[in-house]
Enzyme design. Structure first.
Site, PDB file in Angstrom:
ATOM      1  N   SER A 224      37.062  55.278  32.053  1.00 37.61           N
ATOM      2  CA  SER A 224      37.347  55.900  33.635  1.00 37.61           C
ATOM      3  C   SER A 224      36.116  55.769  34.385  1.00 37.61           C
ATOM      4  O   SER A 224      35.109  56.189  33.496  1.00 37.61           O
ATOM      5  CB  SER A 224      38.228  56.582  33.715  1.00 37.61           C
ATOM      6  OG  SER A 224      38.286  57.100  35.246  1.00 37.61           O
ATOM      7  N   LYS A 230      38.735  60.316  29.123  1.00 35.38           N
ATOM      8  CA  LYS A 230      39.428  59.064  29.119  1.00 35.38           C
ATOM      9  C   LYS A 230      39.688  58.069  28.072  1.00 35.38           C
ATOM     10  O   LYS A 230      38.636  57.806  28.256  1.00 35.38           O
ATOM     11  CB  LYS A 230      40.000  58.823  30.278  1.00 35.38           C
ATOM     12  CG  LYS A 230      40.991  59.637  31.624  1.00 35.38           C
ATOM     13  CD  LYS A 230      42.087  59.140  32.524  1.00 35.38           C
ATOM     14  CE  LYS A 230      43.061  58.468  32.355  1.00 35.38           C
ATOM     15  NZ  LYS A 230      43.532  58.286  33.367  1.00 35.38           N
ATOM     16  N   ASN A 232      42.019  55.461  28.336  1.00 37.01           N
ATOM     17  CA  ASN A 232      42.809  54.769  28.810  1.00 37.01           C
ATOM     18  C   ASN A 232      43.738  53.388  27.989  1.00 37.01           C
ATOM     19  O   ASN A 232      43.327  52.615  27.203  1.00 37.01           O
ATOM     20  CB  ASN A 232      42.750  53.724  30.348  1.00 37.01           C
ATOM     21  CG  ASN A 232      42.658  54.823  31.141  1.00 37.01           C
ATOM     22  OD1 ASN A 232      43.638  55.786  31.539  1.00 37.01           O
ATOM     23  ND2 ASN A 232      41.061  54.732  32.172  1.00 37.01           N
ATOM     24  N   ARG A 264      61.175  11.150  45.347  1.00 38.18           N
ATOM     25  CA  ARG A 264      60.066  11.457  45.336  1.00 38.18           C
ATOM     26  C   ARG A 264      59.836  12.548  45.973  1.00 38.18           C
ATOM     27  O   ARG A 264      59.898  12.547  47.285  1.00 38.18           O
ATOM     28  CB  ARG A 264      59.055  10.307  45.399  1.00 38.18           C
ATOM     29  CG  ARG A 264      57.315  11.179  45.022  1.00 38.18           C
ATOM     30  CD  ARG A 264      57.225  10.597  43.332  1.00 38.18           C
ATOM     31  NE  ARG A 264      57.632   9.621  42.686  1.00 38.18           N
ATOM     32  CZ  ARG A 264      56.623   8.793  42.722  1.00 38.18           C
ATOM     33  NH1 ARG A 264      56.033   8.683  43.765  1.00 38.18           N
ATOM     34  NH2 ARG A 264      57.201   7.566  42.090  1.00 38.18           N
TER      35      ARG A 264
END
Length: 301
Positions: A224, A230, A232, A264
């Site tokens: 983080s 942290k 994550n 087309r």
């Protein structure tokens, strides 16, 4: 292709890159003319003709292209690129399935609270949850394996099939009736790609919930910028991102298929190319990330 806008995009490598697309178109022209052509150097004025084949033919020499139309070359090149992408996906799905099997062997008997509508329900084993992941990934692999890769060879208005068998054999593709405005080959591939990201998204969503509750953890959590403590679940987040965005790309392919006209299409065909590129690359990235996620998944028994 941008790793800044789509972290992990480098995992896709040359899948549906400009260079691979150009090489695939040259391969089609070479197979058709039976001349070993080389990829031209320098930029092509793609905008002036509306597609890359027109300036490519000018660079290679129009005699190599005689009997084909631009859509024959471009569609067949897309099919070649799809075949390469599916081969990449199959290898990473095999890796993901092996990782799930190891998880079942190591932690299949571990009990955990089953949850329905996000609320505690009844006790289950982790093996039950893991086998659900495995079934989804195996279904996706089977859908990809069931794809066929048809050559496109119909000439100016899709009526000249005299060279179809020869071109298909030269490129090891399936011989098929011209499908200039019948786009099921493209939508079928798109559907299989989205089925694959659906299966990966299911895994990612469960890992995100499990990591929030302290049951599961990625091998290497992401950091983080403001909270260094942290870890994550970054891979799960990135896989979920793909699962949330790829269905819209497949929907665009279906819209383009529904808007084909006469012999087309006037824009619907053109809308497919970058859409398919994004869908294929994002799927390849997501499956690679899912295989890494499962390979390193930790269970806090």
């Amino acid at each position: 292709m941008s790793e800044l806008f789509w972290p992990g995009d480098q995992r896709a490598g040359e899948v549906f890159s400009d260079r691979a697309f150009l090489a695939a178109m040259v391969a089609v022209e070479s197979a058709w003319s039976r001349v070993d052509l080389t990829v031209p150097d320098g930029p092509l004025d793609v905008e002036s003709g509306g597609n890359a084949v027109i300036p490519l033919v000018a660079a290679l020499g129009a005699e190599h292209h005689r009997g084909l139309t631009s859509q024959d070359v471009l569609d067949t090149a897309l099919v070649l690129l799809l075949r390469d992408a599916v081969a990449r996906l199959d290898a990473d799905l095999a890796r993901a399935l092996d990782a799930v099997d190891r998880l079942v062997e190591a932690h299949g008997a571990t009990t955990v609270t089953g949850r329905t509508l996000t609320q505690p329900a009844l006790e289950i084993t982790l093996g039950h949850r893991f086998r659900q992941w495995r079934a989804g990934l195996a279904d996706a692999r089977a859908d990809l394996a069931a794809l066929t890769f048809p050559v496109q060879c119909g000439g100016p208005v899709g009526t000249d099939t005299s060279g179809t068998a020869r071109l298909a054999a030269a490129l090891d593709l399936a011989a098929a009736e011209p499908w200039h405005t019948r786009r099921r080959s493209i939508t079928r591939a798109g559907d299989a790609l989205v089925t694959t990201t659906d299966a990966c998204g299911h895994v990612a969503r469960d890992v995100l919930e499990g990591s929030r509750l302290g049951e599961l953890a990625e091998a290497r959590g992401g950091g983080s910028s403001s909270m260094p403590h942290k870890a994550n679940p970054v891979l799960s987040v990135l896989v979920r991102r793909a699962a949330l965005t790829t269905p819209g790309l497949a929907a665009t392919l279906h819209l383009a298929a529904a808007d084909q006209v006469e012999e087309r299409a006037d824009g619907a065909w053109h809308a497919e190319w970058d859409t398919l590129r994004l869908l294929a690359r994002r799927t390849v990235v997501a499956v690679s990330q899912t295989a890494d996620l499962l390979d390193g998944l930790r269970v806090h028994a």
